[in-house]
Design an enzyme around this catalytic site. Structure first.
Site, PDB file in Angstrom:
ATOM      1  N   TYR A 142     -21.693 -13.530 110.371  1.00 22.85           N
ATOM      2  CA  TYR A 142     -22.069 -12.117 110.307  1.00 22.85           C
ATOM      3  C   TYR A 142     -22.728 -11.766 108.978  1.00 22.85           C
ATOM      4  CZ  TYR A 142     -19.990 -10.396 114.627  1.00 22.85           C
ATOM      5  OH  TYR A 142     -19.729 -10.128 115.941  1.00 22.85           O
ATOM      6  N   ASP A 250     -15.011 -12.283 117.794  1.00 20.72           N
ATOM      7  CA  ASP A 250     -15.748 -11.251 118.521  1.00 20.72           C
ATOM      8  C   ASP A 250     -15.755 -11.587 120.015  1.00 20.72           C
ATOM      9  OD1 ASP A 250     -17.491  -9.007 118.874  1.00 20.72           O
ATOM     10  OD2 ASP A 250     -19.173 -10.403 119.014  1.00 20.72           O
TER      11      ASP A 250
END
Ligand code: IPM
Ligand code: MG
Length: 368
Positions: A142, A250
């Site tokens: 990320y 996620d």
């Protein structure tokens, strides 16, 4: 009486609708006389971009730093598909996570008994399910650099994302997972891809070391992330705590959510490190997104966001009793047969966001 500042960032799409119901539970909590919560609101995501050209303003960031906790609704939607990458709605959420150093994301996947039929998995696989996914939230792919697309000039482009982890980042998230496991089923599955990724090799090594040095009493299983995804739909009840990196977390948390009946049911807490006064930065948000397809219709399920507020009461405001009351109020209204569209079942009563909120508020009030 303990007094706390709570920043509300409803965001985009159904975020504003579900946050309205949380405000009513804040009023209820204040009415109990055991706590005083002062709220402020600001913009994040696409609505912030429309207002002032950034996904979150400096003044909203300052409010977030000053608050004891932040409640976030959801960000994003097709309306902002064309905005520059750095200003996209999600950038506001990612900045909050990074700047507040919210490295530990707790995503509990609990199947309420009344909802066992709403799951796409068989009742016997999900009834009584209680998993805690511990997702690393401020590292990995990320945020790793370089993160770019380069034009190679020959009609080809080259895109790079960087998956990157340091020892300390893995250590601190492993501690969170093992500490939680001790208060639950005493089992941690650590998920990575050590068979193809160097970060997976280091992850495995560091988790093993934290375990042997501090948590020999907790059971630890290492599992490849793809196998973990498969096992989550094959036999989800084998899991207690799953600790994993930002990207796998996620994906695996969306998957675990569906086992509970709907993404509309899953709350989350994102926590930073505890300071010397016992305070830790924290943000609470539903795992679901802004659901632009149903936004503005009053149909969204507010339960994930209300349950996120319960987590806020428990983890940031030290009000476990009030959190318990909200959680049992949610179970009660589900047993009464109230359902929003995402968890609709034959023979149950279909309700909208406000009616679901009304019923939960009424149920907590009865518990006073
Ligand atoms: C989540 C969301 C976010 C993420 C998006 C909105 C950036 O999917 O919280 O799971 O990928 O972390
Ligand atoms: Mg997600």
């Amino acid at each position: 009486m303990a007094s706390f500042k709570l920043l509300l960032l409803p965001g985009d799409g159904i975020g504003t609708e579900v946050m309205d119901e949380v405000s009513r539970l804040v009023d209820w909590a204040n009415g109990t006389g055991v706590i005083k919560i002062e709220t402020e609101s600001d913009l994040v995501g696409g609505c912030a971009y429309d207002d002032h050209g950034e996904a979150i303003s400096e003044s909203a960031m300052a409010l977030a730093h000053a608050a004891h906790a932040v409640m976030l609704g959801a960000v994003g939607g097709p309306k902002w598909d064309g905005v520059p990458y750095e200003k996209r709605p999600e950038a506001g959420l990612l900045r909050l996570r990074k700047d507040l150093e919210l490295f530990a994301n707790l995503r509990p996947a609990i199947c309420y008994p009344a909802l066992a039929e709403a799951s796409s998995l068989k009742r016997e696989l999900v009834e009584g399910l209680d998993i805690m996914i511990v997702r690393e939230l401020t590292g990995g792919v990320y945020f790793g650099e370089p993160k770019e697309i380069t034009d190679l000039g020959d009609g080809q482009k080259l895109a790079v994302d960087t998956q990157i982890y340091q020892t300390y980042e893995i250590e601190r998230i492993a501690h969170v997972a093992f500490d939680l496991a001790r208060k639950r089923g005493n089992l941690v599955h650590s998920a990575e891809k050590r068979n193809v990724m160097k970060t997976g090799v280091l992850w495995n090594e560091v988790v093993t070391q934290v375990h042997s040095e501090n948590y020999a009493d907790v059971n630890l299983e290492h599992i490849l992330a793809d196998n973990c995804a498969m096992q989550l739909v094959r036999a989800p009840k084998q899991f207690d705590v799953i600790v994993t990196d930002n990207l796998f977390g996620d994906v695996l948390s969306d998957e675990a959510a569906m086992a509970t009946g709907s993404l509309g049911m899953l709350p989350s807490a994102s926590l930073g490190a505890m300071d010397s006064e016992g305070r830790r930065p924290a943000m609470y948000e539903p795992v679901h997104g802004s659901a632009p397809d149903i936004a503005g219709h009053g149909k969204a399920n507010p339960i994930a966001t209300i349950a996120s507020f319960a987590m806020c009461l428990r983890y940031s405001f030290d009000q476990g009793d009030l959190a318990d009351k909200i959680e049992s109020a949610i179970a009660t209204v589900l047993e009464q047969g109230l359902r929003t569209g995402d968890i609709a079942q034959e023979g149950c009563k279909l309700v909208g966001t406000r009616q679901m909120g009304d019923a939960i508020v009424a149920a907590v009030q009865r518990s006073n």
